[in-house]
Structure formats: structure tokens, C-alpha cells
Design a protein around this motif. Sequence first.
Motif, short mmCIF file in Angstrom:
data_model
loop_
_atom_site.label_atom_id
_atom_site.label_comp_id
_atom_site.label_asym_id
_atom_site.label_seq_id
_atom_site.Cartn_x
_atom_site.Cartn_y
_atom_site.Cartn_z
N GLN A 1 0.83 -1.21 0.00
CA GLN A 1 0.00 0.00 0.00
C GLN A 1 0.86 1.26 0.00
N GLU A 2 1.99 1.23 0.70
CA GLU A 2 2.90 2.38 0.73
C GLU A 2 3.51 2.63 -0.66
N VAL A 3 3.90 1.54 -1.31
CA VAL A 3 4.48 1.68 -2.65
C VAL A 3 3.42 2.17 -3.63
N ASP A 4 2.21 1.61 -3.55
CA ASP A 4 1.11 2.06 -4.40
C ASP A 4 0.87 3.56 -4.21
N ALA A 5 0.82 4.00 -2.96
CA ALA A 5 0.54 5.41 -2.66
C ALA A 5 1.63 6.33 -3.18
N ILE A 6 2.88 5.95 -3.01
CA ILE A 6 3.95 6.82 -3.47
C ILE A 6 4.01 6.87 -5.00
N ILE A 7 3.69 5.76 -5.66
CA ILE A 7 3.66 5.76 -7.13
C ILE A 7 2.53 6.66 -7.62
N GLY B 1 0.98 9.00 -5.96
CA GLY B 1 1.05 10.34 -5.39
C GLY B 1 2.19 11.22 -5.88
N THR B 2 3.11 10.66 -6.64
CA THR B 2 4.23 11.45 -7.14
C THR B 2 3.88 11.95 -8.54
N ILE B 3 3.49 13.21 -8.60
CA ILE B 3 3.03 13.82 -9.85
C ILE B 3 4.04 14.86 -10.32
N ASN B 4 4.27 14.88 -11.62
CA ASN B 4 5.18 15.83 -12.28
C ASN B 4 6.62 15.76 -11.77
N LYS B 5 6.98 14.60 -11.26
CA LYS B 5 8.35 14.32 -10.84
C LYS B 5 8.67 12.89 -11.20
N VAL B 6 9.95 12.63 -11.40
CA VAL B 6 10.41 11.25 -11.56
C VAL B 6 10.41 10.61 -10.18
N LEU B 7 9.87 9.42 -10.08
CA LEU B 7 9.93 8.65 -8.84
C LEU B 7 10.98 7.57 -9.01
N VAL B 8 11.92 7.54 -8.09
CA VAL B 8 13.00 6.57 -8.11
C VAL B 8 12.77 5.61 -6.94
N LEU B 9 12.47 4.35 -7.25
CA LEU B 9 12.29 3.32 -6.22
C LEU B 9 13.49 2.39 -6.27
N CYS B 10 14.22 2.32 -5.18
CA CYS B 10 15.41 1.46 -5.10
C CYS B 10 15.11 0.26 -4.22
N PHE B 11 15.15 -0.91 -4.81
CA PHE B 11 14.90 -2.17 -4.10
C PHE B 11 16.22 -2.71 -3.57
N GLY B 12 16.22 -3.11 -2.30
CA GLY B 12 17.44 -3.65 -1.72
C GLY B 12 17.22 -4.27 -0.36
N ALA C 1 2.93 8.10 -12.33
CA ALA C 1 2.39 6.76 -12.06
C ALA C 1 2.61 5.78 -13.21
N HIS C 2 3.44 6.12 -14.17
CA HIS C 2 3.75 5.22 -15.28
C HIS C 2 5.19 4.75 -15.17
N HIS C 3 5.35 3.44 -15.28
CA HIS C 3 6.68 2.85 -15.23
C HIS C 3 7.46 3.31 -16.46
N MET C 4 8.65 3.81 -16.23
CA MET C 4 9.50 4.30 -17.30
C MET C 4 10.55 3.24 -17.65
N LYS C 5 10.74 3.05 -18.91
CA LYS C 5 11.78 2.13 -19.38
C LYS C 5 12.91 2.94 -19.99
N MET C 6 14.11 2.39 -19.90
CA MET C 6 15.27 3.09 -20.43
C MET C 6 16.30 2.07 -20.91
N ASP C 7 17.01 2.44 -21.94
CA ASP C 7 18.05 1.58 -22.48
C ASP C 7 19.38 1.90 -21.80
N PHE C 8 19.80 1.01 -20.91
CA PHE C 8 21.07 1.16 -20.22
C PHE C 8 22.17 0.34 -20.88
N GLY C 9 21.90 -0.15 -22.08
CA GLY C 9 22.87 -0.97 -22.78
C GLY C 9 22.80 -2.43 -22.39
N THR C 10 21.73 -2.81 -21.72
CA THR C 10 21.53 -4.21 -21.34
C THR C 10 20.21 -4.68 -21.93
#
Length: 123
Positions: A13-19, A21-32, A90-99
Motif C-alpha cells: 500500500q505504501e508503494v502504491d501510494a507513493i507511485i 502520489g508522485t506527480i510531475n516528478k520522476v519517482l526513483v524506487l530502489c529495491f534492496g 504513475a507510469h513505469h519508465m523504461k530506459m536503455d542502459f545498454g543491457t
Amino acid sequence: MSSYLLTVQTKKQEVDAIIKGTINKVLVLCFGHASDPVCLQLDDVLFKSAREVSKFASVALVDNNSNEIQVYVKYFDITFIPSTVFFFNAHHMKMDFGTADLTKWVGAYHKKQDFIDVVQVYI
């Protein structure tokens, strides 16, 4: 992950809310993991960078050990830690990191500027 410096999400629920609720900014979620030395080093880099990117990005940590988070771990195929996932409006962004994996960044950022450079690509 365990950090007294950055927000740590341990529930779906916390992850859902932060995704959502973060508007007009890039949201960076680091899993670890809190016990992983690479994740702890990454926490330090993210903390040092968070203020500089705060106008265009929000940074949050996700505890990969939490049972409630496993739905995201499976969805994003988080098999290596640390892994970083990016969102915008709230949209997952994809990027080409060369992998072959376009869904996330796998590994740590070794310097503050490395992280800032990656986030700036999204804006």
C-alpha cells in the motif's frame, strides 16, 4: 533496505501510494536489503543526491525482504539487488542502459553525479 535518511517502503500500500502520489516528478524506487553493504553504500549516494534532484525527482527505498513487497519484486523481476525502477506520473519508465533489461537499473551508483545523470535523462 534500512535507512534513517530516506523513506523506506515495506508495504504494498505504501508503494502504491507513493507511485500514485508522485506527480510531475520522476519517482526513483530502489529495491534492496538492509544488510547488504552495496545497498548501504547506495543509500548514502541516494541521500547525498536527494536534495539536488528534489525539484524534479523523489527518491524512496523499498525493502526487498518485506513479504508485502514481493508482488513488486516478482512484477519487476528483481533478482539482483540493488535494483532501481523509475516512474513518471504513475507510469513505469523504461530506459536503455545498454543491457537486455529495459525495466530497471541493476547495481549501485558509485558517485552522486552518476545517479543525478541517470535521473536527469528522464526530465
